[in-house]
Scaffold this motif. Structure first.
Motif, PDB file in Angstrom:
ATOM      1  N   ALA A 254      23.079  39.521   4.980  1.00 29.91           N
ATOM      2  CA  ALA A 254      24.477  40.301   4.849  1.00 29.91           C
ATOM      3  C   ALA A 254      24.960  40.762   6.193  1.00 29.91           C
ATOM      4  CB  ALA A 254      24.183  41.604   3.861  1.00 29.91           C
ATOM      5  N   LEU A 255      23.812  41.192   7.114  1.00 32.03           N
ATOM      6  CA  LEU A 255      24.237  41.541   8.415  1.00 32.03           C
ATOM      7  C   LEU A 255      24.978  40.524   9.099  1.00 32.03           C
ATOM      8  CD1 LEU A 255      21.321  43.884   9.400  1.00 32.03           C
ATOM      9  CD2 LEU A 255      23.575  44.639   9.515  1.00 32.03           C
ATOM     10  N   GLN A 256      24.332  39.308   9.265  1.00 32.51           N
ATOM     11  CA  GLN A 256      24.733  38.251   9.884  1.00 32.51           C
ATOM     12  C   GLN A 256      26.231  37.771   9.127  1.00 32.51           C
ATOM     13  OE1 GLN A 256      21.588  34.973  10.747  1.00 32.51           O
ATOM     14  NE2 GLN A 256      20.495  36.557   9.706  1.00 32.51           N
ATOM     15  N   MET A 257      26.377  37.692   8.231  1.00 34.83           N
ATOM     16  CA  MET A 257      27.621  37.574   7.573  1.00 34.83           C
ATOM     17  C   MET A 257      28.783  38.331   7.997  1.00 34.83           C
ATOM     18  SD  MET A 257      27.173  34.766   5.629  1.00 34.83           S
ATOM     19  CE  MET A 257      28.324  34.527   4.300  1.00 34.83           C
ATOM     20  N   VAL A 258      28.476  39.385   8.036  1.00 38.02           N
ATOM     21  CA  VAL A 258      29.417  40.724   8.633  1.00 38.02           C
ATOM     22  C   VAL A 258      29.802  40.247  10.128  1.00 38.02           C
ATOM     23  CG1 VAL A 258      29.713  42.973   9.185  1.00 38.02           C
ATOM     24  CG2 VAL A 258      28.769  42.410   6.925  1.00 38.02           C
TER      25      VAL A 258
ATOM     26  N   ALA B  54      21.121  32.496  -4.594  1.00 38.49           N
ATOM     27  CA  ALA B  54      21.434  31.399  -3.603  1.00 38.49           C
ATOM     28  C   ALA B  54      22.757  30.704  -3.726  1.00 38.49           C
ATOM     29  CB  ALA B  54      20.383  30.193  -3.848  1.00 38.49           C
ATOM     30  N   GLU B  55      23.297  30.879  -5.012  1.00 39.10           N
ATOM     31  CA  GLU B  55      24.638  30.459  -5.431  1.00 39.10           C
ATOM     32  C   GLU B  55      25.691  31.316  -4.673  1.00 39.10           C
ATOM     33  OE1 GLU B  55      27.340  28.870  -9.039  1.00 39.10           O
ATOM     34  OE2 GLU B  55      25.171  28.907  -9.391  1.00 39.10           O
ATOM     35  N   VAL B  56      25.366  32.359  -4.644  1.00 40.94           N
ATOM     36  CA  VAL B  56      26.152  33.512  -3.891  1.00 40.94           C
ATOM     37  C   VAL B  56      26.299  33.286  -2.615  1.00 40.94           C
ATOM     38  CG1 VAL B  56      26.709  35.819  -3.759  1.00 40.94           C
ATOM     39  CG2 VAL B  56      26.032  35.150  -5.787  1.00 40.94           C
ATOM     40  N   VAL B  57      25.241  32.982  -1.736  1.00 37.24           N
ATOM     41  CA  VAL B  57      25.121  32.768  -0.647  1.00 37.24           C
ATOM     42  C   VAL B  57      25.683  31.350  -0.089  1.00 37.24           C
ATOM     43  CG1 VAL B  57      23.588  31.690   1.216  1.00 37.24           C
ATOM     44  CG2 VAL B  57      22.903  33.660  -0.172  1.00 37.24           C
ATOM     45  N   GLY B  58      25.833  30.403  -1.026  1.00 34.54           N
ATOM     46  CA  GLY B  58      26.447  29.062  -0.464  1.00 34.54           C
ATOM     47  C   GLY B  58      27.821  29.465  -0.748  1.00 34.54           C
ATOM     48  N   ARG B  59      28.310  30.487  -1.750  1.00 35.46           N
ATOM     49  CA  ARG B  59      30.072  30.510  -1.935  1.00 35.46           C
ATOM     50  C   ARG B  59      30.476  31.334  -0.753  1.00 35.46           C
ATOM     51  NH1 ARG B  59      28.825  31.642  -7.528  1.00 35.46           N
ATOM     52  NH2 ARG B  59      29.084  33.890  -7.007  1.00 35.46           N
TER      53      ARG B  59
ATOM     54  N   ALA C 145      33.243  30.316   2.105  1.00 35.78           N
ATOM     55  CA  ALA C 145      34.407  31.023   2.260  1.00 35.78           C
ATOM     56  C   ALA C 145      34.587  30.934   3.913  1.00 35.78           C
ATOM     57  CB  ALA C 145      34.161  32.434   1.767  1.00 35.78           C
ATOM     58  N   LEU C 146      33.430  31.275   4.775  1.00 33.68           N
ATOM     59  CA  LEU C 146      33.421  31.436   5.861  1.00 33.68           C
ATOM     60  C   LEU C 146      33.844  29.983   6.674  1.00 33.68           C
ATOM     61  CD1 LEU C 146      30.046  32.784   7.485  1.00 33.68           C
ATOM     62  CD2 LEU C 146      32.592  33.556   7.673  1.00 33.68           C
TER      63      LEU C 146
ATOM     64  N   VAL D 229      21.477  24.724   7.682  1.00 33.69           N
ATOM     65  CA  VAL D 229      20.475  23.691   7.363  1.00 33.69           C
ATOM     66  C   VAL D 229      19.659  24.707   6.194  1.00 33.69           C
ATOM     67  CG1 VAL D 229      17.789  23.395   8.048  1.00 33.69           C
ATOM     68  CG2 VAL D 229      19.693  23.134   9.776  1.00 33.69           C
ATOM     69  N   THR D 230      19.618  24.064   5.221  1.00 34.57           N
ATOM     70  CA  THR D 230      18.992  24.813   3.835  1.00 34.57           C
ATOM     71  C   THR D 230      17.941  23.813   3.042  1.00 34.57           C
ATOM     72  OG1 THR D 230      19.874  25.886   1.848  1.00 34.57           O
ATOM     73  CG2 THR D 230      20.939  23.876   2.699  1.00 34.57           C
ATOM     74  N   HIS D 231      17.252  24.441   2.458  1.00 36.87           N
ATOM     75  CA  HIS D 231      16.420  23.862   1.286  1.00 36.87           C
ATOM     76  C   HIS D 231      16.658  24.459   0.025  1.00 36.87           C
ATOM     77  CE1 HIS D 231      14.747  28.018   1.954  1.00 36.87           C
ATOM     78  NE2 HIS D 231      14.333  27.889   0.705  1.00 36.87           N
ATOM     79  N   LEU D 232      17.894  24.994  -0.150  1.00 35.20           N
ATOM     80  CA  LEU D 232      18.284  25.455  -1.783  1.00 35.20           C
ATOM     81  C   LEU D 232      19.237  24.452  -2.107  1.00 35.20           C
ATOM     82  CD1 LEU D 232      18.445  29.250  -0.940  1.00 35.20           C
ATOM     83  CD2 LEU D 232      16.609  27.958  -2.045  1.00 35.20           C
ATOM     84  N   PRO D 233      19.272  24.019  -3.303  1.00 37.60           N
ATOM     85  CA  PRO D 233      20.177  22.996  -3.875  1.00 37.60           C
ATOM     86  C   PRO D 233      21.440  23.899  -4.180  1.00 37.60           C
ATOM     87  CG  PRO D 233      18.319  23.328  -5.353  1.00 37.60           C
ATOM     88  CD  PRO D 233      17.929  23.893  -4.042  1.00 37.60           C
ATOM     89  N   GLN D 234      21.436  25.097  -4.413  1.00 39.50           N
ATOM     90  CA  GLN D 234      22.726  25.944  -4.727  1.00 39.50           C
ATOM     91  C   GLN D 234      23.686  26.096  -3.561  1.00 39.50           C
ATOM     92  OE1 GLN D 234      19.390  26.660  -5.433  1.00 39.50           O
ATOM     93  NE2 GLN D 234      19.118  27.627  -7.423  1.00 39.50           N
ATOM     94  N   VAL D 235      22.901  26.180  -2.439  1.00 36.74           N
ATOM     95  CA  VAL D 235      23.668  26.163  -1.417  1.00 36.74           C
ATOM     96  C   VAL D 235      24.244  24.959  -0.869  1.00 36.74           C
ATOM     97  CG1 VAL D 235      23.539  26.791   1.209  1.00 36.74           C
ATOM     98  CG2 VAL D 235      22.359  28.281  -0.390  1.00 36.74           C
ATOM     99  N   ALA D 236      23.151  23.919  -0.892  1.00 37.20           N
ATOM    100  CA  ALA D 236      23.589  22.512  -0.476  1.00 37.20           C
ATOM    101  C   ALA D 236      24.970  21.906  -1.191  1.00 37.20           C
ATOM    102  CB  ALA D 236      22.708  21.776  -0.481  1.00 37.20           C
ATOM    103  N   ALA D 237      25.286  22.412  -2.461  1.00 37.73           N
ATOM    104  CA  ALA D 237      26.133  21.871  -3.449  1.00 37.73           C
ATOM    105  C   ALA D 237      27.381  22.474  -3.237  1.00 37.73           C
ATOM    106  CB  ALA D 237      25.706  22.265  -4.947  1.00 37.73           C
ATOM    107  N   GLN D 238      27.407  23.555  -2.213  1.00 37.31           N
ATOM    108  CA  GLN D 238      28.541  24.209  -1.921  1.00 37.31           C
ATOM    109  C   GLN D 238      29.306  23.521  -0.688  1.00 37.31           C
ATOM    110  OE1 GLN D 238      30.112  26.734  -3.358  1.00 37.31           O
ATOM    111  NE2 GLN D 238      28.648  27.202  -4.970  1.00 37.31           N
ATOM    112  N   GLY D 239      28.600  22.733  -0.281  1.00 35.51           N
ATOM    113  CA  GLY D 239      28.958  22.204   1.325  1.00 35.51           C
ATOM    114  C   GLY D 239      30.355  21.320   0.933  1.00 35.51           C
ATOM    115  N   ASP D 240      31.079  21.361   2.014  1.00 38.42           N
ATOM    116  CA  ASP D 240      32.164  20.343   2.096  1.00 38.42           C
ATOM    117  C   ASP D 240      31.773  18.903   2.489  1.00 38.42           C
ATOM    118  OD1 ASP D 240      34.345  22.185   1.305  1.00 38.42           O
ATOM    119  OD2 ASP D 240      34.079  23.013   3.577  1.00 38.42           O
ATOM    120  N   ALA D 241      30.555  18.896   3.133  1.00 38.03           N
ATOM    121  CA  ALA D 241      29.940  17.729   3.738  1.00 38.03           C
ATOM    122  C   ALA D 241      28.388  17.854   3.459  1.00 38.03           C
ATOM    123  CB  ALA D 241      30.506  17.233   4.893  1.00 38.03           C
TER     124      ALA D 241
END
Length: 551
Positions: free
Chosen positions: A440-444, A468-473, A477-478, A487-499
């Protein structure tokens, strides 16, 4: 924005090249495949410290290169121009080579650059958030640096530190003045003699180097004249001189070229050589006419050289260091003379303290304002990261005595549940909570960062599921107005990628290779299925992966 990243013979990577787009790009792969190595390479390209251990086994050197966008007329363009590192319009190329001995060379737009310059350029290009960022949050200094960075007051903090050191130095001088009067007077008298002697000598900045060059020229004047004249004679003035013979050869071949056109290029080369030799002869004649054989000037230079030599021996420094010594002695003499006047010294101490306090109070005010805003923003981020009702607060703890970093310590406090009181971050947060608060700090912090490329290296460790899905979203958004690499090991984050790129390690024990591949939709489904299901991929996991990607 980062367009291209090229890596060769780096750790376990033999050769990899990535062409990247804007938006949110994810890097995935099995543990140990080398995902974070790509981030390490990027970190070295923007000025990180390197050693021989980064060179791949059996290779002589590691080579890293990247291509970035540069906005014309921006701060980075101004920096490149000021440091004579400009390249093609709108493009910035950085390259770094680390050899087997650990020696490193850096290049910016093809020009050699220092590591400090590479680091300064990197500050405009990339902001890297590492997977262990939450560990540093335990340290008060890291909390203070994060708040100051978020508030954009690093320069004010540095000025405050410098003012504190100046004040403390004068205070120490005042104490020394009271305790060591006799010793100080003896030092002052000795320094006065040295300063007077150096003032009479008046060594100039760069004078020693200039004198050495002039002495060499004057001492070898006769041989320089003789050499220039004999060379000039051989080129153009003696019977059978080179210039005349070259002209004759060119004329002869020119006539023959009328019978065979193959000789024409040779004639052109000889004509060019004749012009060059003629120009050399003219320059040599001009040089010989300007050389002065001046014994008096030589004696004068030798006398001045000996005077500087003698002063260097006396003061135990190299002759070239005499100007700096003169400046240092003047500063110390001024301090001692000030110490001899207690009233004047006390006024200086008071003025220095007032200057520090003015800066420190400004720093406190800005920290207070920024701390309130950061508290609200991180608290809001915690709600999104499944810490509903949690609170984050920046507290400024007043110090009993002023310090170099200001009048207060910065303390991060957190309550993970509405019913709990705020307590210091490191004392109450669990590992998973600490990871989410750090994120949360890093996103801010990212939202206030001016750089175009943001890199997150497994900052989502310790979380999963809906969080994890919230993190991906949030990362996606960023990526709407920045280039975001994660770099991620979470499928919920990876699925949100544009590439999505996948990193794989192959080869036998004797020759391990890492490859990086950009995935199409089918490849992404397969990779997400692997991330979801492990070694055994079933139709169910593929279906789940496709659903994740579809969402």
């Amino acid at each position: 924005m980062l367009h291209r990243l090229s890596i060769r013979d780096f750790v376990i990577v033999e050769a990899v090249e990535l062409e990247l787009d804007g938006g949110f790009t994810v890097l995935t792969g099995e543990t140990g495949a080398g995902k974070s190595i790509l981030v390490d390479a990027l970190e070295l390209l923007v000025g990180g410290r390197a050693d021989a251990g980064v060179v791949r086994e059996s290779a002589e050197r590691a080579e890293l290169a990247a291509e970035f966008d540069v906005a014309p007329g921006g701060a980075l363009s101004a920096y490149l121009e000021e440091n004579e590192l400009t390249g093609d319009p709108g493009v910035l190329l950085v390259r770094r080579v680390i050899d087997r001995t650990g020696r490193s060379r850096a290049f910016v737009n093809g020009r050699g650059a220092t590591l400090a310059q590479l680091r300064e350029v990197g500050e405009y290009l990339v902001d890297i958030h590492g997977q262990h960022a939450h560990q540093s949050l335990m340290r008060p200094a890291a909390q203070r640096a994060l708040l100051d960075g978020h508030a954009g007051i690093e320069e004010l903090a540095r000025e405050t530190g410098a003012a504190w050191r100046a004040w403390r130095r004068l205070e120490a001088l005042a104490a020394e003045a009271a305790e060591q009067y006799a010793q100080r007077e003896a030092e002052r008298a000795e320094l006065q003699d040295k300063v007077s002697e150096l003032k009479r000598l008046a060594p100039g900045e760069g004078e020693w180097e200039a004198l050495s060059a002039e002495h060499t020229r004057l001492a070898h004047g006769s041989s320089l004249v003789a050499g220039a004249e004999s060379s000039l004679e051989a080129l153009s003035e003696a019977d059978g001189a080179m210039l005349g013979r070259l002209s004759a050869v060119a004329g002869q071949l020119r006539e023959l070229s009328e019978h065979d056109a193959a000789l024409a290029p040779i004639v052109e080369m000889l004509d060019s050589a004749e012009a060059q030799v003629g120009e050399a002869a003219r320059e040599l004649r001009n040089y010989a006419s300007k050389i002065e054989l001046d014994p008096e000037a030589l004696r004068s230079v030798e006398a001045r050289t000996e005077a500087l030599h003698a002063a260097g021996r006396k003061f135990r420094v190299k002759p070239a260091e005499l100007p700096q010594l003169a400046r240092d002695l003047k500063v110390r003499l001024a301090e001692l003379e000030l110490a001899a006047n207690p009233e004047a010294l006390e006024k200086q101490v008071e003025a220095s303290r007032d200057a520090y306090m003015a800066l420190a109070k400004r720093l406190s005010d800005k920290r207070k304002s920024a701390g309130s805003a950061l508290s609200k923003a991180v608290t809001a981020g915690m709600q999104e990261l499944a810490m509903g009702g949690g609170r984050f607060a920046v507290q400024l703890a007043r110090l009993e005595e002023p310090a170099a970093h200001g009048l207060e310590d910065v303390v991060f406090e957190v309550a993970s549940h509405p019913s709990l009181p705020l307590r210091q971050l490191g004392k109450v947060a669990s590992g998973g909570e600490l990871s989410r608060i750090s994120l949360a700090l890093q996103m801010v912090a990212c939202k206030s960062s001016p750089v175009a490329t943001l890199v997150f290296d497994e900052v989502d460790s310790g979380i999963g599921g809906a969080v994890a899905e919230v993190v991906g979203r949030s990362l996606k958004a960023l990526g709407a107005d920045r280039q975001v690499l994660a770099v991620t090991h979470l499928p919920q984050v990876a699925a949100q990628g544009d590439a999505q790129w996948t990193v794989a390690k192959g080869g036998g024990k004797a020759r391990v290779r890492t490859s990086v591949t950009r995935l199409d939709r089918a490849g992404r489904v397969e990779e997400l299925a692997r991330m979801l299901g492990g070694t055994e991929i079933t139709a169910t996991t593929r279906k789940h992966a496709a659903e994740l990607l579809g969402r």
